[in-house]
Design an enzyme around this catalytic site. Structure first.
Site, PDB file in Angstrom:
ATOM      1  N   ARG A   1      29.804  63.457  16.145  1.00 25.56           N
ATOM      2  CA  ARG A   1      29.543  62.657  17.156  1.00 25.56           C
ATOM      3  C   ARG A   1      29.229  61.195  16.319  1.00 25.56           C
ATOM      4  O   ARG A   1      30.026  60.893  15.682  1.00 25.56           O
ATOM      5  CB  ARG A   1      28.409  62.995  18.110  1.00 25.56           C
ATOM      6  CG  ARG A   1      28.240  62.161  19.133  1.00 25.56           C
ATOM      7  CD  ARG A   1      27.311  62.985  20.269  1.00 25.56           C
ATOM      8  NE  ARG A   1      26.010  63.089  19.745  1.00 25.56           N
ATOM      9  CZ  ARG A   1      24.866  63.472  20.605  1.00 25.56           C
ATOM     10  NH1 ARG A   1      25.119  64.003  21.720  1.00 25.56           N
ATOM     11  NH2 ARG A   1      23.552  63.502  19.747  1.00 25.56           N
TER      12      ARG A   1
ATOM     13  N   LYS B   1      14.319  59.783  26.185  1.00 27.04           N
ATOM     14  CA  LYS B   1      15.656  59.095  26.416  1.00 27.04           C
ATOM     15  C   LYS B   1      15.922  59.183  27.997  1.00 27.04           C
ATOM     16  O   LYS B   1      15.563  60.274  28.696  1.00 27.04           O
ATOM     17  CB  LYS B   1      16.759  59.465  25.527  1.00 27.04           C
ATOM     18  CG  LYS B   1      17.198  60.868  25.787  1.00 27.04           C
ATOM     19  CD  LYS B   1      18.133  61.294  24.440  1.00 27.04           C
ATOM     20  CE  LYS B   1      18.787  62.825  24.910  1.00 27.04           C
ATOM     21  NZ  LYS B   1      19.544  62.973  23.636  1.00 27.04           N
TER      22      LYS B   1
ATOM     23  N   TYR C   1      33.294  62.480  55.553  1.00 25.98           N
ATOM     24  CA  TYR C   1      34.544  61.536  55.021  1.00 25.98           C
ATOM     25  C   TYR C   1      35.825  62.415  54.894  1.00 25.98           C
ATOM     26  O   TYR C   1      35.610  63.323  54.319  1.00 25.98           O
ATOM     27  CB  TYR C   1      34.057  60.783  53.915  1.00 25.98           C
ATOM     28  CG  TYR C   1      33.227  59.677  54.127  1.00 25.98           C
ATOM     29  CD1 TYR C   1      33.280  58.863  55.141  1.00 25.98           C
ATOM     30  CD2 TYR C   1      32.093  59.530  53.350  1.00 25.98           C
ATOM     31  CE1 TYR C   1      32.366  57.783  55.422  1.00 25.98           C
ATOM     32  CE2 TYR C   1      31.149  58.475  53.397  1.00 25.98           C
ATOM     33  CZ  TYR C   1      31.380  57.503  54.665  1.00 25.98           C
ATOM     34  OH  TYR C   1      30.507  56.579  54.562  1.00 25.98           O
TER      35      TYR C   1
ATOM     36  N   MET D   1      26.887  58.529  50.167  1.00 23.97           N
ATOM     37  CA  MET D   1      25.878  57.710  49.315  1.00 23.97           C
ATOM     38  C   MET D   1      24.457  58.353  49.790  1.00 23.97           C
ATOM     39  O   MET D   1      23.592  58.301  48.974  1.00 23.97           O
ATOM     40  CB  MET D   1      26.083  56.434  49.425  1.00 23.97           C
ATOM     41  CG  MET D   1      25.273  55.595  48.477  1.00 23.97           C
ATOM     42  SD  MET D   1      25.632  53.778  48.563  1.00 23.97           S
ATOM     43  CE  MET D   1      27.351  53.836  48.035  1.00 23.97           C
TER      44      MET D   1
HETATM   45  C1  LIG Z   1      18.760  64.137  22.907  1.00 22.72           C
HETATM   46  C2  LIG Z   1      18.777  64.876  21.688  1.00 22.72           C
HETATM   47  C3  LIG Z   1      17.752  65.739  21.514  1.00 22.72           C
HETATM   48  C4  LIG Z   1      17.114  66.540  22.594  1.00 22.72           C
HETATM   49  O1  LIG Z   1      17.802  67.524  22.920  1.00 22.72           O
HETATM   50  P1  LIG Z   1      17.168  68.708  23.992  1.00 22.72           P
HETATM   51  O2  LIG Z   1      18.495  69.664  24.037  1.00 22.72           O
HETATM   52  O3  LIG Z   1      16.945  68.178  25.235  1.00 22.72           O
HETATM   53  O4  LIG Z   1      16.078  69.232  23.473  1.00 22.72           O
HETATM   54  C5  LIG Z   1      17.378  65.918  20.038  1.00 22.72           C
HETATM   55  N1  LIG Z   1      18.023  65.239  19.306  1.00 22.72           N
HETATM   56  C6  LIG Z   1      19.057  64.438  19.448  1.00 22.72           C
HETATM   57  C7  LIG Z   1      19.841  63.951  18.274  1.00 22.72           C
HETATM   58  C8  LIG Z   1      19.401  64.034  20.727  1.00 22.72           C
HETATM   59  O5  LIG Z   1      20.536  63.133  21.056  1.00 22.72           O
END
Ligand SMILES: *Cc1c(COP(=O)(O)O)cnc(C)c1O
Length: 366
Positions: free
Chosen positions: A135, A37, A263, A312
Site C-alpha cells: 500500500r 481516524k 424504487y 436516502m
Molecule cells: C487503520 C490502521 C490501524 C488500525 O487498524 P485496526 O485494524 O482498526 O486496529 C493501524 N495501523 C495503520 C497503519 C492503519 O492504517
C-alpha cells in the site's frame, strides 16, 4: 435523560473496557496508540479522543492532518501520528505539532525541506516501510538513501519505525506475516547501526496485537478493537461493541401479491405481506448494499429483513411475522446483533459499516 428516535448511542464505559482489555495483553512498557481516524470509526472523534486521553492512552493516530488539527483544537495534548499526510498539509503538520508518517522517499525529501525552512530541530517523524502490504511505504531498496538523508539533517529525528501487516487477522497467512516481521527486523537492525537513540518500533493493528505478541515491539496501534471488534468470534468475546444504532418505525403498511416496494419496483410480493418503513437510509450510512434482504434489523427481539432498494432517508423491512406498529423502536446493531453481524449479511465488515455513520445521525454518549 432517555433518548429516543434515530440515534447512535456511544457507550464510553465499553470503550474503557476495551482499552483496558487490550492494554492487559501488552507488556507494561509497551505503549498504546489509539487509532481514531475517520471520525473515530464513526463514533465521534472528539469525545472518543477525550475519553481515551483521560484513560491514559500514550498516542493517537489519525489518517490526515485536518483530523489532527481538530484534535488539537479540542484539548488533545498527547502525541498524534498522522498516518497518511499529504504534501499540501506538511506546514500545518509542523504548526500543530503532529508527527507525520513518512511513507515515500519524495515525501521525506519534501518534509525535510519544510522542517529546515521552518528552523526545526529534531522534529519527530515516523518512517513507514513497505514489507508486503504493498500500500504505502518506503521500499526496502530505498533504505540506504533514506538513512543517509535523515542522518544529514538535524531538523529531523526518527521517533518511530513502522510497517503495516497485510493479513494479521488470518491464521492461514501466518507464514506471510512472519516474512513481513523478518523483513522489518532486518530494516530495524540497519537503523540501529546508524541511530543510537531509542526509536519506537510499531507494526501491529488490533489483530496484530491480538495474534502476534512477538510483534508488539514498543507500541501497538489499535483501532477496531477499541470499538469492540476483534476480527474473530473468539476475540470478540472479550470486547464490548461501543456503538448501538437505533431508529423507529415510521409506518406499517400491507400489500397484496403482485404489488412492489421501493424504487424501480425492486421487491415484488408473491403473497400478501406486511412491512415497516424505517427512519434511516443511505444518507445516514445504511448503504444500498444492505437492500434486497442483505440487511436485517431487530424489532421486538426479532430479525426483520430489508425489502428492495435502500432509499436516502428510509428503507423497508418485512414484518409479516412481527407484531409491531408505528413508533416502535428498531435496533440496527449494538451489543447483541452487532455491527459485524449486520455487515456480514451484505458481505462487508464492521469497519465499513461504522465509518459510514454520517454526521446527520445524532450521537449520544452514555
Ligand atoms: C487503520 C490502521 C490501524 C488500525 O487498524 P485496526 O485494524 O482498526 O486496529 C493501524 N495501523 C495503520 C497503519 C492503519 O492504517
Amino acid at each position: 435523560m432517555q433518548h429516543t428516535g434515530t440515534r447512535l448511542e456511544i457507550d464510553l464505559s465499553a470503550l474503557a473496557h476495551n482499552y483496558q482489555y487490550l492494554k492487559s495483553l501488552l507488556q507494561p512498557e509497551t505503549l498504546f496508540l489509539s487509532v481514531i481516524k475517520a471520525n473515530a470509526y464513526g463514533h465521534g472523534i472528539v469525545p472518543v479522543a477525550q475519553k481515551l486521553q483521560e484513560l491514559g492512552t500514550d498516542y493517537f493516530a489519525v489518517a490526515y492532518v485536518e483530523e489532527g488539527v481538530e484534535l488539537r483544537d479540542n484539548g488533545i495534548t498527547k502525541p498524534i501520528l498522522v498516518l497518511h499526510p499529504q504534501k499540501h498539509t506538511l506546514e500545518t503538520c509542523i504548526d500543530r505539532c503532529l508527527e507525520p508518517v513518512i511513507y515515500s522517499f519524495p515525501l521525506l525529501v519534501a518534509f525535510s525541506a519544510f522542517a529546515k525552512a521552518k528552523n526545526q530541530q529534531s522534529y519527530p517523524i515516523h518512517i513507514e516501510f513497505n514489507t508486503g502490504l504493498n500500500r504505502i511505504g518506503i521500499d526496502p531498496e530505498e533504505l540506504e538513501q533514506t538513512i543517509a538523508l535523515i542522518k544529514d539533517n538535524n531538523a529531523l529525528k526518527i521517533r518511530g519505525l513502522q510497517t503495516h501487516l497485510a493479513a494479521s487477522e488470518d491464521a492461514a497467512e501466518n507464514d506471510f506475516t512472519q516474512t513481513q516481521l523478518a523483513l522489518f527486523k532486518e530494516i530495524s537492525d540497519n537503523f540501529k547501526k546508524h541511530f543510537k537513540y531509542p526509536i519506537i518500533h510499531h507494526t501491529s493493528n488490533t489483530s496484530g496485537a491480538l495474534n502476534f505478541k512477538e510483534a508488539h515491539y514498543n507500541m501497538v496501534r489499535c483501532g477496531i478493537g477499541l470499538y469492540g471488534y476483534g476480527n474473530d468470534p473468539e476475540q470478540d468475546k472479550h470486547l464490548i461493541p461501543v456503538a448501538s444504532l437505533y431508529s423507529v418505525i415510521s409506518q406499517v403498511r400491507s400489500i397484496e401479491a403482485g404489488e412492489s416496494v421501493s424504487y424501480n419496483r425492486t421487491f415484488l410480493a408473491t403473497e400478501p405481506m406486511k412491512y415497516a418503513v424505517i427512519a434511516l437510509g443511505h444518507g445516514d450510512g445504511i448503504a444500498r448494499i444492505y437492500g434486497h434482504g442483505h440487511g436485517a434489523v431487530m424489532i421486538h427481539g426479532k430479525l426483520a429483513y430489508t425489502l428492495g432498494i435502500i432509499c436516502m432517508d428510509m428503507f423497508m423491512v418485512d414484518v409479516s411475522l412481527i407484531d409491531c406498529k408505528a413508533g416502535d423502536e428498531v435496533k440496527l446493531f449494538g451489543k447483541i446483533h452487532t455491527a459485524s453481524d449486520f455487515a456480514e449479511k451484505a458481505n462487508t465488515i464492521s469497519y465499513e459499516l461504522l465509518t459510514h455513520m454520517q454526521h446527520r445521525l445524532q450521537r449520544f454518549y452514555v
